[in-house]
Scaffold this motif. Structure first.
Motif, mmCIF file in Angstrom:
data_model
loop_
_atom_site.group_PDB
_atom_site.id
_atom_site.type_symbol
_atom_site.label_atom_id
_atom_site.label_comp_id
_atom_site.label_asym_id
_atom_site.label_seq_id
_atom_site.Cartn_x
_atom_site.Cartn_y
_atom_site.Cartn_z
ATOM 1 N N GLN A 1 6.036 2.766 5.345
ATOM 2 C CA GLN A 1 5.108 1.619 5.368
ATOM 3 C C GLN A 1 4.906 1.056 3.968
ATOM 4 O OE1 GLN A 1 2.088 3.932 7.463
ATOM 5 N NE2 GLN A 1 2.052 2.402 9.104
ATOM 6 N N VAL A 2 4.802 1.964 2.974
ATOM 7 C CA VAL A 2 4.650 1.490 1.588
ATOM 8 C C VAL A 2 5.909 0.730 1.167
ATOM 9 C CG1 VAL A 2 4.411 2.219 -0.821
ATOM 10 C CG2 VAL A 2 3.074 3.360 0.968
ATOM 11 N N ALA A 3 7.079 1.300 1.494
ATOM 12 C CA ALA A 3 8.354 0.706 1.065
ATOM 13 C C ALA A 3 8.552 -0.682 1.676
ATOM 14 C CB ALA A 3 9.516 1.622 1.459
ATOM 15 N N ARG A 4 8.096 -0.866 2.902
ATOM 16 C CA ARG A 4 8.342 -2.121 3.609
ATOM 17 C C ARG A 4 7.229 -3.139 3.390
ATOM 18 N NH1 ARG A 4 7.560 -0.875 8.168
ATOM 19 N NH2 ARG A 4 8.123 1.262 8.753
ATOM 20 N N GLY A 5 6.169 -2.756 2.691
ATOM 21 C CA GLY A 5 4.967 -3.593 2.626
ATOM 22 C C GLY A 5 4.990 -4.672 1.545
ATOM 23 N N ARG A 6 3.841 -5.300 1.350
ATOM 24 C CA ARG A 6 3.661 -6.319 0.321
ATOM 25 C C ARG A 6 3.651 -5.678 -1.063
ATOM 26 N NH1 ARG A 6 2.167 -11.385 1.471
ATOM 27 N NH2 ARG A 6 1.475 -11.648 -0.689
ATOM 28 N N MET A 7 3.902 -6.478 -2.076
ATOM 29 C CA MET A 7 3.783 -5.998 -3.448
ATOM 30 C C MET A 7 2.361 -5.478 -3.675
ATOM 31 S SD MET A 7 4.877 -7.778 -7.005
ATOM 32 C CE MET A 7 3.685 -9.087 -7.144
ATOM 33 N N LEU A 8 2.259 -4.330 -4.329
ATOM 34 C CA LEU A 8 0.957 -3.671 -4.490
ATOM 35 C C LEU A 8 0.294 -4.033 -5.808
ATOM 36 C CD1 LEU A 8 2.211 -0.242 -3.178
ATOM 37 C CD2 LEU A 8 0.450 -1.629 -2.077
ATOM 38 N N ASN A 9 1.106 -4.210 -6.837
ATOM 39 C CA ASN A 9 0.557 -4.444 -8.172
ATOM 40 C C ASN A 9 1.701 -4.819 -9.120
ATOM 41 O OD1 ASN A 9 1.977 -2.075 -8.730
ATOM 42 N ND2 ASN A 9 0.192 -0.822 -8.208
ATOM 43 N N THR A 10 1.406 -4.885 -10.394
ATOM 44 C CA THR A 10 2.439 -5.245 -11.394
ATOM 45 C C THR A 10 2.409 -4.199 -12.511
ATOM 46 O OG1 THR A 10 0.814 -6.582 -12.571
ATOM 47 C CG2 THR A 10 2.151 -7.698 -10.922
ATOM 48 N N VAL A 11 2.658 -2.959 -12.130
ATOM 49 C CA VAL A 11 2.389 -1.814 -12.994
ATOM 50 C C VAL A 11 3.547 -1.464 -13.925
ATOM 51 C CG1 VAL A 11 2.230 0.692 -12.882
ATOM 52 C CG2 VAL A 11 0.633 -0.716 -11.580
ATOM 53 N N ALA A 12 3.224 -1.127 -15.160
ATOM 54 C CA ALA A 12 4.196 -0.527 -16.078
ATOM 55 C C ALA A 12 3.691 0.861 -16.469
ATOM 56 C CB ALA A 12 4.364 -1.393 -17.313
ATOM 57 N N HIS A 13 4.619 1.798 -16.609
ATOM 58 C CA HIS A 13 4.270 3.143 -17.074
ATOM 59 C C HIS A 13 4.700 3.288 -18.524
ATOM 60 C CE1 HIS A 13 4.023 5.218 -12.859
ATOM 61 N NE2 HIS A 13 3.217 4.188 -12.969
ATOM 62 N N CYS B 1 -2.550 -14.265 -10.743
ATOM 63 C CA CYS B 1 -1.425 -14.613 -9.886
ATOM 64 C C CYS B 1 -0.212 -13.843 -10.395
ATOM 65 C CB CYS B 1 -1.155 -16.115 -9.915
ATOM 66 S SG CYS B 1 0.268 -16.578 -8.914
ATOM 67 N N GLY B 2 0.072 -12.740 -9.721
ATOM 68 C CA GLY B 2 1.211 -11.910 -10.123
ATOM 69 C C GLY B 2 2.303 -12.021 -9.095
ATOM 70 N N GLY B 3 3.524 -12.171 -9.555
ATOM 71 C CA GLY B 3 4.629 -12.274 -8.597
ATOM 72 C C GLY B 3 5.934 -11.771 -9.188
ATOM 73 N N ASP C 1 6.048 -10.904 -2.199
ATOM 74 C CA ASP C 1 6.138 -10.463 -3.589
ATOM 75 C C ASP C 1 5.184 -11.202 -4.502
ATOM 76 O OD1 ASP C 1 8.047 -8.782 -2.625
ATOM 77 O OD2 ASP C 1 9.728 -10.079 -3.209
ATOM 78 N N VAL C 2 4.013 -11.515 -3.997
ATOM 79 C CA VAL C 2 3.001 -12.176 -4.815
ATOM 80 C C VAL C 2 1.636 -11.544 -4.530
ATOM 81 C CG1 VAL C 2 2.659 -13.999 -3.083
ATOM 82 C CG2 VAL C 2 1.995 -14.405 -5.474
ATOM 83 N N VAL C 3 0.859 -11.322 -5.577
ATOM 84 C CA VAL C 3 -0.533 -10.860 -5.413
ATOM 85 C C VAL C 3 -1.438 -11.827 -6.162
ATOM 86 C CG1 VAL C 3 -0.257 -8.389 -4.991
ATOM 87 C CG2 VAL C 3 -0.109 -9.253 -7.318
ATOM 88 N N GLN C 4 -2.452 -12.316 -5.464
ATOM 89 C CA GLN C 4 -3.413 -13.246 -6.068
ATOM 90 C C GLN C 4 -4.812 -12.711 -5.842
ATOM 91 O OE1 GLN C 4 -1.504 -16.358 -3.734
ATOM 92 N NE2 GLN C 4 -1.530 -17.695 -5.543
ATOM 93 N N GLY C 5 -5.703 -13.013 -6.761
ATOM 94 C CA GLY C 5 -7.074 -12.545 -6.624
ATOM 95 C C GLY C 5 -7.686 -12.306 -7.977
ATOM 96 N N ALA C 6 -8.665 -11.419 -8.021
ATOM 97 C CA ALA C 6 -9.337 -11.128 -9.288
ATOM 98 C C ALA C 6 -9.872 -9.709 -9.246
ATOM 99 C CB ALA C 6 -10.473 -12.114 -9.515
#
Lengths: 431, 431
Positions: B56-68, B191-193, B288-293
């Protein structure tokens, strides 16, 4: 950068960080000296202010009955002040004696350290470290103690003030913490002295002898001005049979004093009494006894000076503990050493610095305070009695408890609550 | 020991410490998985509860824009989940662009890491770690999220509950700290994409592009489901020229959305725009887009459950930060890993445990929170502007600032106050 306009006092900030006079250390006990030696080693400008010269300390009265555990010895090695070979000056274990009660028989059992501890009379120890410090170019200034009102002026030019002595009321700059005075009155009345005529235990160790209802005796093999002698630290429960020792006056009648000590040893502390050589037994001299009481007190870590600089409390200025488990000096050395590390890592001596440093030392320093107070609490906590009793049945348990004199936070992990004590015993297949 | 009589519930204590069901971990984000993998590695019984399967995670919407950052990569190496070779998947520096202002010219300058960072789409990263965890015998249970009221029942039998997700209102178990909500309203509208058609910078790095008064863009080279793509994270100042991106609807009109993004890049972020290939540019897909605050929020570290057990908050359950400096996931991983260490060191899950653990992680986690909030504060703090400006004149300053993305507490040591910023500049011969 245009933003520079926003910094009228940029220069003073930069100066601050260039550390004109660096660190001002008030007090030359173990905390002040270990910090000074650390800063010297790391090239941080600083000054130590002491109200006594090395000679005055060396010629003075006995200051305390301190033992340094191996974690403290390791700091001494790092500071290059490890002058006393552990094979000759160290001790290796605790010998426990717990007197009989209506429900329990007398108990005798040892506990081993993983590495030796060491007890050097501070009239030998501190002057030697002062000599190390000054011979390495340290700025050691002997002048009368200043009080809280004069501190800012007396330390002008220093970027950070470290208060490592409670003398001249300096402690009062650091308010007592809400939970910082757990006892209404002293839990023990003390009589510590140096004695001739006690054969060291074998293996050489500290004997912790408990007379239920009356208090404890710590017998410590110590190297002093006259060579190897023995500390007898009587921790007397107020109203108990040995309280009289806290008031007995040696100088009035030395023989009566020595006879009284012997009588109490014979009655309550046979594990020590049986090693007494009656021909040579006695206090080593009128200056070699300390009597009184310590009220455990934990104070705030730091205070802001009127001019905006900060003063940090270490050692006695920060907290005082009963000597029953010999942790005070180790706590002071730890606080001093970790402060040295913090100073070299972040030379911005503002409130963030003070708060971060306080958090860094908190676990061990608080554990020493809480553990010490558990040991002198009356009546003794049932879970403490259970652990002590169980130690007589489990050498691994006794060894872990003994070695944790080096790691007070681990000891407190095992003793902080009845549930933790049960888990400690369960881990050793007991309880 | 007679004292044993005093412990009717000794058995339950011992059971507690035998850890029947061990640790219950709620949530399978980076915090939950890093903790689970650590406990698995150290043989501590535990269970991870997730509301989503790996698929479900693999097939889902983009979760964030994370760097490690590399300190997090090092934890991944220790956990045996370092699957993406840094030479291929890593990036090596930050490219800074600061747009012109009436007083200052446009600035462009790089800053290097000592060791590479890495950005892997969490729809690739998390399923891979779940696979690692389960293939090593981990107890991974997929079930609907439980709320605060059901938590105790749902985790019955676990000696400690770790809440690593804010879902289902679980965060509300941990009250917001007094200083835990520094902004009245979100400081940025996001607005991350994921995009095709942007040539990576050379050397491969993250571009941090600042449009004074309008906000920032983070351009991150990321490996995603379709291979290597580019994150554009627009951090839009409310009321600024790019705020429209936070509300634009891709699915309604993909071309209009892509054109709008390009237009804003062209106007405000030339250092990115000049690497766009107009033929292939565009969002990689509707998911592949996350919008919000995000409203930065810091909560208490732990809470006591009605039955006396404790729940500890890590990751989003403990604090959420704006993604402007990409620290959230690194903070969560750090909290999880240090919690794993604390659990193996002291398996007594009482309030002392929670307090000691909280103190252990506090410096870094608080620094991440405070530093992030400084970066999005409006108007920008003059000392922050001065440091950023000075970085364009001093490569060592820019490199230290950049590498400190791995050591947020050191970054905060340099930025926490104007005086500290001056000392930071002075150390580099500036200011």
């Amino acid at each position: 950068m245009t933003a520079l306009k926003a910094w009228p006092n940029a220069v003073c900030h930069v100066t601050m960080c260039a550390m004109t006079d660096g660190i001002g250390i008030i007090g030359a006990g173990v905390a002040g000296l270990h910090l000074g030696l650390y800063l010297q080693q790391h090239g941080v400008p600083h000054t130590i202010y002491s109200d006594k010269s090395a000679e005055q300390v060396a010629r003075g009265r006995m200051l305390n009955t301190v033992a340094h555990h191996n974690t403290t010895v390791k700091r001494e090695q790092a500071l290059g002040v490890d002058h006393w070979d552990l094979r000759e000056y160290g001790y290796f274990c605790h010998h426990h004696y717990i007197g009989p009660t209506p429900e329990t028989p007398e108990l005798r059992f040892p506990g081993d350290f993983e590495a030796p501890s060491r007890a050097i009379d501070y009239r030998v120890y501190l002057p030697k470290l002062i000599e190390d410090y000054t011979s390495r170019g340290g700025d050691f200034r002997v002048q009368p103690s200043v009080g809280p009102d004069d501190l800012a002026k007396a330390t002008e030019g220093h970027d950070l003030v470290v208060v490592s002595t409670g003398k001249a009321g300096l402690s009062s700059m650091f308010p007592v913490r809400r939970d910082g005075m757990p006892f209404e009155a002293p839990a023990r009345l003390l009589c510590g002295g140096l004695y001739h005529g006690i054969t060291y235990s074998d293996p050489k160790g500290v004997t912790m002898s408990v007379a239920p209802g009356h208090g404890e005796v710590l017998e410590i093999p110590m190297y002093s001005r006259d060579g190897f002698v023995t500390v007898l630290l009587f921790e007397n429960v107020p109203g108990g049979d040995t309280e009289v020792l806290a008031h007995a006056n040696y100088e009035e009648d030395p023989k009566a004093f020595n006879d009284l000590v012997l009588d109490k040893l014979k009655t309550h502390h046979p594990a020590i009494f049986e090693r007494v050589d009656h021909a040579s037994f006695g206090l080593t001299g009128p200056e070699d006894v300390v009597q009184g009481a310590i009220r455990p007190t934990m104070r705030e870590d730091y205070a802001e000076l009127p001019d905006g600089r900060f003063a940090i409390a270490v050692g006695d200025a920060h907290n005082v503990v009963d000597p029953v488990i010999g942790q005070g000096a180790n706590s002071a050395s730890y606080s001093a050493y970790t402060l040295g590390e913090a100073i070299t890592e972040d030379p911005n001596f503002d409130e963030r610095f003070c708060r971060t440093y306080a958090a860094r030392r908190a676990d061990r320093v608080n554990a020493i305070f809480d553990w010490t107070n558990l040991m002198i609490g009356l009546p003794p906590a049932p879970h403490l009695l259970q652990v002590l009793g169980s130690m007589s049945a489990s050498r691994p348990l006794a060894d872990e408890f003994t070695n944790n004199f080096n790691y007070p936070e681990r000891q407190w992990d095992n003793l902080a609550t009845p549930a933790r004590a049960q888990a400690f015993l369960a881990r050793h297949g007991l309880g």
